[in-house]
Enzyme design. Structure first.
Site, mmCIF file in Angstrom:
data_model
loop_
_atom_site.group_PDB
_atom_site.id
_atom_site.type_symbol
_atom_site.label_atom_id
_atom_site.label_comp_id
_atom_site.label_asym_id
_atom_site.label_seq_id
_atom_site.Cartn_x
_atom_site.Cartn_y
_atom_site.Cartn_z
ATOM 1 N N PHE A 113 12.844 64.659 35.117
ATOM 2 C CA PHE A 113 14.107 64.258 35.718
ATOM 3 C C PHE A 113 13.821 63.147 36.721
ATOM 4 C CE2 PHE A 113 18.432 66.416 36.119
ATOM 5 C CZ PHE A 113 18.567 66.616 34.768
ATOM 6 N N GLN A 233 26.807 60.936 46.752
ATOM 7 C CA GLN A 233 26.085 60.480 45.564
ATOM 8 C C GLN A 233 27.049 60.022 44.474
ATOM 9 O OE1 GLN A 233 23.600 63.219 42.780
ATOM 10 N NE2 GLN A 233 22.204 61.858 43.858
ATOM 11 N N HIS A 235 27.019 59.255 40.676
ATOM 12 C CA HIS A 235 26.168 59.494 39.513
ATOM 13 C C HIS A 235 26.255 58.292 38.587
ATOM 14 C CE1 HIS A 235 24.358 61.338 36.007
ATOM 15 N NE2 HIS A 235 24.033 62.391 36.739
ATOM 16 N N LEU A 245 30.932 63.809 33.364
ATOM 17 C CA LEU A 245 29.505 63.548 33.557
ATOM 18 C C LEU A 245 28.718 63.550 32.250
ATOM 19 C CD1 LEU A 245 27.083 63.456 35.619
ATOM 20 C CD2 LEU A 245 27.010 65.926 35.377
ATOM 21 N N GLU A 248 21.940 63.559 33.394
ATOM 22 C CA GLU A 248 20.689 62.833 33.578
ATOM 23 C C GLU A 248 19.666 63.266 32.528
ATOM 24 O OE1 GLU A 248 19.669 62.184 37.580
ATOM 25 O OE2 GLU A 248 17.537 62.510 37.253
ATOM 26 N N ARG A 281 19.053 58.457 41.382
ATOM 27 C CA ARG A 281 20.430 58.157 40.990
ATOM 28 C C ARG A 281 21.053 56.996 41.757
ATOM 29 N NH1 ARG A 281 22.624 64.392 40.255
ATOM 30 N NH2 ARG A 281 21.558 64.704 38.273
ATOM 31 N N HIS A 346 29.946 62.000 42.614
ATOM 32 C CA HIS A 346 29.367 63.165 41.968
ATOM 33 C C HIS A 346 29.067 64.293 42.937
ATOM 34 C CE1 HIS A 346 27.266 65.506 39.018
ATOM 35 N NE2 HIS A 346 26.099 65.386 39.611
ATOM 36 N N ARG A 381 20.439 63.080 46.762
ATOM 37 C CA ARG A 381 19.981 64.287 46.091
ATOM 38 C C ARG A 381 19.341 63.928 44.754
ATOM 39 N NH1 ARG A 381 21.699 67.418 42.037
ATOM 40 N NH2 ARG A 381 23.854 66.714 41.931
#
Lengths: 608, 296
Positions: A113, A233, A235, A245, A248, A281, A346, A381
């Protein structure tokens, strides 16, 4: 009046974990949620849950990645606690039956990730949150935990002391959506706020319609400082038409981003020469918008995310849900064509200031999950860190509220932790339009628990009566104005003038809200009333976000300022704190703690 | 909030403007500005509504009922005309109608992406999720009703309690016979077994299947497709162990359990997550038979 040892407000991941922990500790715990637990937005989380489980990985690597990802605005005690506890929480979830994706040897799979130095993201297809939510709700059912579903908590019952740190939370007030009843809830041990995100302050968001920042707004008005609210954040991969969404996980599995010239811009234009699409991100979101702003966006709006080369088998095995989302909400077949994506609001890194035990500066009031800011995520994050946060800090809040003996927290909370006054200069006065009628401390010196709760119930009954009886503006107009200015002016790229415009717009919206009324006269399932009350919460959190954004004159993590293009470590390794101050918000700062258990984190350049 | 009298409001405004040195306008100006803004909005809305004549629209016929509001106590249908754009869903159309025409129009919804399961509705005679049903796939006018066979609370909101009770009746929680002693050691599960239960774990508790089922309509105690699928999800999970599986089979074998299903496939047809519900029910029937033979 209802009475329990522990009341948990919200029944998504953090709320359920808190309730289970309190129950394990022997407390009589109840979940109060404006939805039914399985409707909570934790269920929309897709990608995964980070935890160091395997040889070659360790908690301190996870902690280091998280601190780096936070752009050195996370607090080390929170990060260390988190990284150490995440593995046992993930395995606990497995023991509760979570249907994780598996390796050939039957062990839980992990994938790479963004921002992670090791493939430590456990997952269940691309619908990890759905499985986590249902698995935990099932365990709540197993334990017979009481659930008040479709009860909307509208206010906290907090004592009337001048100094928020002297206040005590005795419970809350909730509105039974189905019947229209307003009742007090007494919590002898504590109230845990786990109401999730605040994405409805923006109009292009991955958040649910229910994510209206209720917990933040209630705690803020009760006197708990909001921390780092500017850290929002965006995204990088949301569907342009709806904000739905795209995980990721697509990039984790090898998905590639292309601009209109079919260039792999993350590398071609040097946004992230090492990690490319798997940079953090905030980095990817800015890269995408820069491409669009420089004329290389597709239809001047979005970029393409291509996963076709992964092959049908792998996509079906690990990302099947993405195919459904792209098909249902954008009309695109991800096996045949690239998916259009653009950044969308997000996640809120900031929120209700808590310590590692989830406790706020008000005794008996806790927060966990996205509602809280402990601070784990700092200025950004990392993907896959929200779900373990729910588990780790949801559990700790639940245990502590239930009276378990926990290690004394290292993180200080409340106005006494102030290190410096703030110097933000908003163009208009923020806060309550009429400071004389503010919610918390307006009814004399009520200290005794039932008195505090009864007063709070009376206030809410009056508020609801007034909203139902008067004629006035429909809240939807106010909400739309807030969302529009936030998305226009408090987005990925922030400029001083835009932020000031937003504050003026928000002031106008607050004034319009003074005349708001509910036209549906019914006591039965009156969603007009619920949404109207939510809009007040949206106003408070939107203003807090914008004030923080105006104050922080630097570029750190998700917070980018046109006039301040660098991270200013000498001046800005500190948290922006905002105290409601009974209606006249006051901004101040609190130091970031970089001294961890094993090491003191040294701020380094954050490159991916 | 509009709980305070205007006099106070004006004073506070003025105080605030002074002390904060902000560019606040006095109350009168503010209200005048607000009236003007409202007027502008009204004009804008009228213009928008007028322009509906020129653009593509869809007609909604929406079920209305409220037990306590005069004029709504007798169920009726209201018509709404909403502008159509490509990609628009039934939920989008309902939100438009509510926010522009009638804020009392009531329906559940939250995630907008087919995972919270709040907005199962009866659209043009079929159970569907409002958020994942494209208007372009439907015949106009679009008739939107609450889920059949459930008590209507108001407008499109039905009482879900019975559905939740049936879900909970199958002991819907993982309960392994034994767990690894080490709190850091996971149970093993084969990829095949995970694949076997995968579809069953996708249930979002929307209730579409239960509403579509004739048997459930006639037998209030029938567990129904969603609850039986939940039982399947655990009974087939190799991690739970044989003892637990026996208990689970006993639950679904009861009088109002799997044997009630007459394989009409209506649940499978309406499931928004494509769960092969009827197959799962049949498989549990076979398991139950095998199991009974074993003890014979």
């Amino acid at each position: 009046m209802y009475e329990h040892d522990v009341i948990v407000v919200g029944a998504g991941g953090a709320g359920l974990r808190a309730a289970i922990a309190a129950d394990e500790e022997g407390a009589d715990v109840a979940l109060v949620t404006k939805l039914h637990p399985v409707r909570s937005h934790t269920g929309a989380a897709e990608g995964g849950i980070n935890a160091s489980l395997r040889d070659g990985d360790s908690w301190d690597l996870h902690a280091y990645d998280t601190m780096k990802g936070s752009d050195y605005l996370g607090d080390a005690p929170a990060i260390d606690t988190f990284a150490k506890t995440a593995p046992e929480e993930v395995i606990q979830l497995e023991h509760w039956g979570m249907p994780f994706s598996r390796e050939d040897d039957g062990r839980v799979s992990q994938r790479p990730f963004g921002g992670m130095s090791f493939p430590r993201t456990t997952y269940a297809g691309a619908e990890t949150g759905h499985h986590l939510l249902h698995t935990m709700y099932e365990q709540a059912v197993k334990r017979g935990i009481e659930v008040y579903d479709e009860w909307y908590v509208t206010n906290l019952a907090v004592t009337d002391h001048d100094d928020p740190e002297d206040r005590k939370c005795h419970g809350c007030v909730a509105y039974d959506i189905k019947s229209g009843k307003i009742e007090g809830f007494r919590a002898t041990g504590g109230v845990v706020l786990a109401t999730g995100g605040l994405g409805q302050a923006f109009d292009h968001t991955t958040n649910a319609v229910a994510n209206t920042g209720d917990g933040c707004a209630m705690a803020y008005r009760a006197g708990v400082p909001m921390e780092d609210m500017e850290m929002i954040q965006f995204h990088p991969t949301t569907l342009p038409s709806t904000g739905v969404l795209i995980s990721e996980g697509v990039r984790g599995e090898g998905g590639i981003l292309y601009n209109d010239d079919e260039e792999r811009f993350m590398f071609e234009y040097g946004y992230a020469n090492n990690d490319g699409e798997l940079a953090s991100r905030d980095v990817v979101s800015r890269a995408e918008l820069t491409e669009v702003n420089e004329g290389r966006g597709i239809e001047d709006e979005y970029v393409d995310l291509d996963m076709r080369h992964l092959g049908e088998e792998r996509i079906l095995d690990r990302l099947e849900n993405i195919l459904h989302l792209a098909e249902d909400f954008e009309g695109v077949d991800g096996l045949d064509e690239p998916m259009p994506v653009k950044p969308g609001q997000h996640y809120a890194m900031g929120g209700v200031e808590t310590d590692e035990n989830g406790e706020t500066c008000i005794e008996g009031l806790y927060a966990a999950g996205e509602t809280a800011c402990v601070s784990l995520h700092g200025a950004n994050r990392l993907g896959g860190n929200a779900l373990p946060e729910l588990l780790v800090f949801g559990a700790r809040a639940g245990y502590h509220a239930a009276g378990k003996d926990m290690k004394t927290a290292e993180i200080e909370t409340g106005p006494s932790a102030k290190s410096e006054d703030g110097d933000v200069q908003p163009p208009v006065a923020p806060g309550a339009v009429d400071t004389g009628s503010e919610d918390v401390a307006a009814d004399g010196a009520a200290i005794e628990p039932t008195g505090v709760i009864e007063n709070a119930v009376e206030r809410e009954r009056d508020r609801v009566e007034t909203l139902l009886e008067e004629d006035g503006v429909n809240h939807a107009e106010v909400r739309a104005d807030v969302q529009e200015t936030m998305t226009q002016n408090v987005n990925v790229f922030r400029e001083e003038e835009g932020l000031k415009t937003a504050l003026r717009d928000l002031r106008r919206a607050r004034e319009a809200y003074e005349d708001v009324a509910v036209s549906d006269p019914s006591r039965t399932y009156n969603t007009d009333l619920i949404h109207t009350i939510e809009t007040r919460n949206i106003l408070d959190v939107a203003e807090a976000i914008t004030l923080g954004a105006l104050a922080r004159e630097e570029f750190r993590g998700a917070h980018w300022r046109a006039e301040h293009q660098e991270r200013k470590d000498d001046e800005w390794i500190k948290h922006t704190m905002l105290a409601w101050n009974d209606g006249t918000p006051e901004l101040y700062y609190k130091p970031v703690i970089l001294e961890g258990d094993e090491e003191t984190y040294e701020p380094k350049e954050r490159s991916y | 909030m509009s709980t305070q009298i205007e006099q106070q409001e004006t004073e506070t405004e003025a105080d605030e403007a002074e002390s904060e040195q902000a560019v606040e306008s006095p109350g009168d100006q503010r209200r005048a500005a607000k009236r003007q803004r409202q007027a502008e909005r009204d004009v804008q809305r009228e213009a928008e509504e007028a322009s509906l004549d020129d653009e593509e629209t869809v007609e909604l016929k929406v079920f209305r009922y409220d037990p306590e509001v005069e004029g709504k106590q007798e169920p009726r249908f209201d018509d709404f005309t909403v502008p159509f754009h490509k990609g628009m869903t039934v939920l989008d159309a309902l939100i438009y109608a509510r926010d522009r025409y009638d804020s009392s129009l009531t329906f559940r919804h939250s995630c907008r992406q087919a995972v919270c399961g709040s907005d199962a509705l009866f659209v043009n005679g079929r159970q569907r999720l409002g958020c994942k049903t494209q208007l372009s796939d439907l015949d106009d006018p679009i008739r939107i009703e609450p889920l059949p066979h459930q008590e209507v609370v108001k407008d499109l909101v039905v009482d879900m309690e019975h559905f939740y009770d049936q879900m909970e009746a199958v002991e819907p929680y993982f309960d392994a016979d034994e767990l690894p002693e080490d709190s850091l050691e996971e149970q093993r599960q084969t990829r095949e077994n995970r694949e076997k239960v995968k579809m069953s774990t996708r249930c979002i508790w929307c209730g579409a299947c239960m509403s579509s089922c004739n048997i459930a309509a006639g037998d209030n105690e029938y567990l129904g497709p969603a609850a039986i699928n939940k039982a399947y999800r655990f009974a087939m999970d190799e991690r739970e162990g044989e003892n637990r599986k026996q208990e689970r089979l006993r639950i679904i074998e009861q009088e109002h359990g799997v044997w009630r299903c007459q394989t009409q496939f209506s649940c499978t047809e309406v499931c928004p997550k494509d769960i092969p519900l009827t197959e799962h029910i049949q498989e549990l029937k076979r398991e139950a038979v095998k199991n009974n033979l074993k003890f014979w």
